[in-house]
Design an enzyme around this catalytic site. Structure first.
Site: not given
Ligand code: UDX
Length: 435
Positions: A151, A35, A252, A254, A263, A211, A256
């Site tokens: 973070e 890496k 958040f 949406h 995370c 989270n 789906g």
């Molecule tokens: C997340 C947190 O947002 C971030 O702050 C943390 O530190 C790490 O975890 P990440 O996992 O990269 O980030 O993606 P994120 O954009 O938050 O989406 C997470 C999941 O939720 C995805 O599967 C996404 O499709 C889903 N999601 C998100 C929805 O289904 N609807 C939404 O409105 C938002």
């Protein structure tokens, strides 16, 4: 400031590159020789828009270094960040802290002068205390303070999230450590980013609570979407209608196929374990975990139902496999469960994802990975939109219709308008939009 970043995973690499871009001198350290060799050759092991350029710029300007040997960097550091993995421990939901504790032990023997040890990894409440105890035990003369600084980086938007955060959380009792942390994040003062200084345990919990709350929000709107389908309502308009209430907020919401990624699934599980260990019933968190797990499979059932209850011998095209756009990450992606259920029901799967097909090959079998969206759609009985990559938002609908054997579109991300799709001759269904 001089920073040593232990761990060049997602968080370590993004944070290291961004701190270097703030003007600090950063050394990223990892035990994985390949890496570090790759990073020194300019190759970035993860898919993150803008990261390659940011790393290259800061390496060229001699503020960012990569090495396998922590000795020099840790010795000279004002702050040593622990940004190693905390995977879910096999068999239960606890976070595995082996790497965090090993890093603490290693750092302990190397620090010189007052050093701030910063935990960036997502760790259970009380881990900072343990890290402090390990360092004090390993090196009784060490002058240090342990800080929690979680973070909040989203994959695909991590650089922006680092440089323009909603807040920075710093958990410590040490004034000297707070001074160092403020200096590290000084460029953010220009944007008036709130810096929350709090107790270490509170800071550790803020990360999990944030989270988990976001996971609750998504799961809540997913349930409302199911209800919308039954009662003749539109979930997107419900989201807008409730999201404009400042107390709720529009993000958040949406609906789906369920949340995935590295995370939310891991952290909700870890929080549930923390609750159980503390004898506190976290019923909401526990149901969110269960509802979200169930939902992924139910998305496959939705496809099967829409196609008349039997998909055996049918070919189904999946557009998007990654858990969300702008990443190649397949961890806990809903597509995994969807593919496996559809295959069990006898369907053949063709799939296309702009970034994650190499990763997907590791976690799904008997899938025909295609060269592009139209190649995936060719001669299929249905297309399922699983991930909302921008390039799927403006597909050539005539081409799509003539390539499909049957014009069935199941849009799990609501990226097309039902009326329009029906007008264009598709059998179309989506999430939470009855019409
Ligand atoms: C997340 C947190 O947002 C971030 O702050 C943390 O530190 C790490 O975890 P990440 O996992 O990269 O980030 O993606 P994120 O954009 O938050 O989406 C997470 C999941 O939720 C995805 O599967 C996404 O499709 C889903 N999601 C998100 C929805 O289904 N609807 C939404 O409105 C938002």
């Amino acid at each position: 400031m001089r920073v040593a970043m232990i761990g060049t995973g997602y968080v370590g690499l993004v944070s290291g590159a961004c701190f270097a871009d703030f003007g600090h001198t950063v050394t990223c350290i990892d035990k994985a020789v390949d890496k570090i060799d790759a990073l020194n050759a300019g190759d970035i092991p993860i898919y993150e828009p803008g990261l390659q350029q940011l790393v290259a710029k800061n390496v060229a300007e001699e503020r960012l270094f990569f090495t396998t040997d922590p000795t020099e960097a840790v010795k000279n550091a004002d702050a040593v960040f622990i940004a190693v993995g905390t995977p879910t421990r096999r068999g239960d939901g606890h976070a595995d802290l082996t790497y965090v504790y090993a890093a603490a032990e290693e750092i302990a023997g190397l620090i010189e002068g007052f050093t701030v040890i910063v935990n960036k990894s997502t760790v259970p409440v009380g881990t900072g205390d343990e890290v402090e105890a390990i360092i004090a035990r390993t090196n009784p003369d060490a002058k240090f303070a342990v800080v929690s600084n979680p973070e909040f980086l989203r994959e695909g938007a991590a650089i922006n999230d680092f440089k323009r955060p909603d807040r920075v959380v710093v958990g410590t009792d040490s004034d000297a450590a707070v001074k160092v942390m403020r200096e590290l994040y000084r460029p953010l003062y220009l944007n008036e980013t709130p810096i929350i200084v709090t107790k270490r345990r509170t800071s550790e919990l803020i990360k999990y609570a944030a989270n988990a709350f976001l996971a609750v929000k998504i799961t809540f709107i997913n349930e409302i979407a199911d209800l919308c389908e039954k009662v003749g309502a539109n979930v997107q308009e419900v989201s807008r209608g409730i999201g404009l209430d400042n107390r709720i907020g529009a993000k958040f919401l949406h609906a789906g196929p369920g949340y995935g990624g590295s995370c939310f699934p891991k952290d909700t599980l870890a929080l549930a374990r923390i609750g159980a260990d503390a004898n506190v019933d976290l019923d909401i968190v526990n149901s969110v975990i269960e509802v979200n797990n169930r939902r992924k499979g139910r998305m496959a059932d939705k496809v099967i139902e829409f196609l008349g209850g039997d998909v055996s011998g049918k070919t189904i095209a999946l557009l998007g496999l990654a858990f969300k756009p702008n990443t190649d990450d397949m961890r806990e992606a809903p597509s995994i469960e969807i593919v496996s259920r559809l295959q069990k029901a006898g369907a053949r799967i063709r799939a296309y994802d702009p970034a994650s097909m190499k990763e997907a090959e590791q976690v799904m079998s008997d899938v025909l990975f295609c060269d592009g969206p139209y190649h995936a759609i060719e001669n299929s009985d249905a297309v399922v939109i699983v991930t909302e990559w921008d390039q799927f938002r403006a597909l050539d609908l005539d081409r799509m219709k003539s390539s499909l054997k049957q014009p069935n579109v199941i849009d799990l991300r609501n990226i097309y308008e039902p009326d329009y799709m029906i007008e264009r001759g598709f059998n179309y269904t989506s999430i939470g939009r009855a019409y």
